[in-house]
Scaffold this motif. Structure first.
Motif, mmCIF file in Angstrom:
data_model
loop_
_atom_site.group_PDB
_atom_site.id
_atom_site.type_symbol
_atom_site.label_atom_id
_atom_site.label_comp_id
_atom_site.label_asym_id
_atom_site.label_seq_id
_atom_site.Cartn_x
_atom_site.Cartn_y
_atom_site.Cartn_z
ATOM 1 N N ASP A 87 0.827 -1.204 0.000
ATOM 2 C CA ASP A 87 0.000 0.000 0.000
ATOM 3 C C ASP A 87 0.861 1.254 0.000
ATOM 4 O O ASP A 87 2.020 1.244 0.426
ATOM 5 C CB ASP A 87 -0.910 0.016 1.233
ATOM 6 C CG ASP A 87 -1.887 -1.142 1.250
ATOM 7 O OD1 ASP A 87 -2.281 -1.590 0.150
ATOM 8 O OD2 ASP A 87 -2.235 -1.610 2.348
ATOM 9 N N LYS A 88 0.276 2.355 -0.459
ATOM 10 C CA LYS A 88 0.961 3.640 -0.418
ATOM 11 C C LYS A 88 1.249 4.017 1.033
ATOM 12 O O LYS A 88 0.400 3.859 1.908
ATOM 13 C CB LYS A 88 0.085 4.709 -1.077
ATOM 14 C CG LYS A 88 0.758 6.056 -1.242
ATOM 15 C CD LYS A 88 -0.128 7.010 -2.042
ATOM 16 C CE LYS A 88 0.554 8.355 -2.231
ATOM 17 N NZ LYS A 88 -0.280 9.279 -3.044
ATOM 18 N N LEU A 89 2.463 4.502 1.308
ATOM 19 C CA LEU A 89 2.862 4.824 2.675
ATOM 20 C C LEU A 89 2.259 6.153 3.118
ATOM 21 O O LEU A 89 2.191 7.113 2.348
ATOM 22 C CB LEU A 89 4.387 4.887 2.783
ATOM 23 C CG LEU A 89 5.142 3.608 2.416
ATOM 24 C CD1 LEU A 89 6.633 3.785 2.652
ATOM 25 C CD2 LEU A 89 4.623 2.410 3.209
ATOM 26 N N ASP A 90 1.829 6.192 4.370
ATOM 27 C CA ASP A 90 1.213 7.385 4.954
ATOM 28 C C ASP A 90 2.180 7.973 5.970
ATOM 29 O O ASP A 90 2.286 7.483 7.100
ATOM 30 C CB ASP A 90 -0.117 7.002 5.619
ATOM 31 C CG ASP A 90 -0.923 8.216 6.064
ATOM 32 O OD1 ASP A 90 -0.305 9.250 6.385
ATOM 33 O OD2 ASP A 90 -2.165 8.113 6.116
ATOM 34 N N THR A 112 12.033 8.657 -1.397
ATOM 35 C CA THR A 112 11.068 8.706 -2.500
ATOM 36 C C THR A 112 11.719 8.320 -3.823
ATOM 37 O O THR A 112 12.942 8.383 -3.984
ATOM 38 C CB THR A 112 10.459 10.112 -2.637
ATOM 39 O OG1 THR A 112 11.519 11.056 -2.855
ATOM 40 C CG2 THR A 112 9.700 10.499 -1.373
ATOM 41 N N ARG A 160 7.789 0.076 1.534
ATOM 42 C CA ARG A 160 6.824 -0.324 0.519
ATOM 43 C C ARG A 160 7.420 -1.387 -0.394
ATOM 44 O O ARG A 160 8.614 -1.362 -0.707
ATOM 45 C CB ARG A 160 6.413 0.899 -0.304
ATOM 46 C CG ARG A 160 5.224 0.653 -1.230
ATOM 47 C CD ARG A 160 4.682 1.959 -1.743
ATOM 48 N NE ARG A 160 3.673 1.770 -2.778
ATOM 49 C CZ ARG A 160 3.126 2.765 -3.454
ATOM 50 N NH1 ARG A 160 3.492 4.016 -3.187
ATOM 51 N NH2 ARG A 160 2.213 2.532 -4.375
ATOM 52 N N THR A 163 5.266 -1.834 -6.841
ATOM 53 C CA THR A 163 5.526 -0.674 -7.692
ATOM 54 C C THR A 163 5.424 0.627 -6.908
ATOM 55 O O THR A 163 4.448 0.853 -6.195
ATOM 56 C CB THR A 163 4.527 -0.646 -8.858
ATOM 57 O OG1 THR A 163 4.695 -1.837 -9.638
ATOM 58 C CG2 THR A 163 4.761 0.569 -9.748
ATOM 59 N N VAL A 164 6.447 1.482 -7.056
ATOM 60 C CA VAL A 164 6.459 2.789 -6.391
ATOM 61 C C VAL A 164 6.715 3.860 -7.462
ATOM 62 O O VAL A 164 7.840 4.014 -7.935
ATOM 63 C CB VAL A 164 7.532 2.874 -5.292
ATOM 64 C CG1 VAL A 164 7.429 4.216 -4.557
ATOM 65 C CG2 VAL A 164 7.394 1.716 -4.311
ATOM 66 N N GLU A 168 6.555 9.157 -5.002
ATOM 67 C CA GLU A 168 5.930 8.458 -3.876
ATOM 68 C C GLU A 168 7.003 7.826 -2.987
ATOM 69 O O GLU A 168 8.132 7.548 -3.422
ATOM 70 C CB GLU A 168 4.950 7.401 -4.367
ATOM 71 C CG GLU A 168 3.724 8.012 -5.024
ATOM 72 C CD GLU A 168 2.622 7.008 -5.283
ATOM 73 O OE1 GLU A 168 2.727 5.860 -4.796
ATOM 74 O OE2 GLU A 168 1.646 7.365 -5.971
ATOM 75 N N SER A 170 9.046 5.176 -0.755
ATOM 76 C CA SER A 170 9.343 3.744 -0.689
ATOM 77 C C SER A 170 9.696 3.318 0.727
ATOM 78 O O SER A 170 9.517 2.160 1.088
ATOM 79 C CB SER A 170 10.497 3.403 -1.626
ATOM 80 O OG SER A 170 11.631 4.192 -1.337
#
Length: 233
Positions: A87-90, A112, A160, A163-164, A168, A170
């Motif tokens: 999932d996308k990191l928050d 990133t 992550r 795919t990044v 975005e 990582s």
């Protein structure tokens, strides 16, 4: 006001205890003291989760080891927030997780995806990991950090996988401490050591119109040629 000696832990329930507690996964639980008898902790858990009727049949384990002697005192430290996720990191959420009322500093590192490498156009990165080994190595790294900076309170490391895209994150590292010096130094140390030892691999995909790509190795990795050449005696 919360007890400064209290520790929040994650509880896992299985079999009949899971059914009686009405839980399908983990649950957060506040232990009032960082040092506590196994029997006292078991009583607290049974009272909180409606397990008193089966108390004598509940087996307590701490850090994946059975508490065979209930008179034993166990020492619980604040758990570290470690994750490998597709999932996308928050970043904000991890910052909130490691923040603590006793701390005046939360230091962050956010790695990133950039759009270039040595003159090549990069469109995305792909990561994969030996997940069980990576998490174990991350736990050992957290122990090293706490040994070097004993005043560190919370550590969070989220990496992550998959795919990044460009821009975005990582990897996000967040560390809290009463004063900024410890958390800043600890974050710097953590990202360097993570690149050295955690088994995560990265592939760069290039925007050259041909779909070319290349697996990359961090020069800090102990198994990389650059690292080995630099450490030849």
């Amino acid at each position: 006001m919360s007890n400064p000696d209290s520790v929040r832990v994650k509880l896992l329930f299985f079999a009949k205890s899971r059914e009686l507690a009405g839980l399908s996964g983990t649950d957060d639980f506040l232990v009032p003291h960082s040092e506590i008898k196994c029997s006292e902790l078991l009583d607290l858990i049974c009272n909180r989760y409606n397990l008193s009727l089966i108390r004598n049949n509940v087996i307590l384990a701490h850090n994946e080891q059975y508490c065979a002697d209930l008179s034993e005192i166990i020492r619980i430290r604040n758990g570290d927030e470690l994750a490998l996720t597709f999932d996308k990191l928050d970043v904000g959420a991890l910052n909130d997780q490691v923040a603590h009322e006793s701390c005046g500093a939360v230091s962050l590192f956010v790695g990133t995806t950039r759009d270039n490498f040595e003159g090549k156009s990069v469109v995305l990165l792909q990561y994969e990991a030996y997940e069980a080994m990576a998490l174990k190595t991350m736990n050992l790294l957290c122990e090293e950090v706490r040994a070097r900076w004993p005043d560190v309170v919370h550590i969070g490391i989220h990496h992550r996988l998959g795919t990044v895209p460009v821009k975005e994150a990582s990897v996000v590292i967040a560390i809290s401490s009463p004063h900024r010096k410890s958390s800043l130094e600890a974050v710097h140390y953590t990202i360097d050591e993570l690149k050295k030892s955690v088994p995560v691999w990265k592939k760069e995909l290039y925007g050259d119109g041909e779909g070319s790509s290349e697996w990359k190795e961090n020069s800090e990795c102990t198994w990389s040629k650059k690292y080995k050449d630099a450490h030849i005696l």
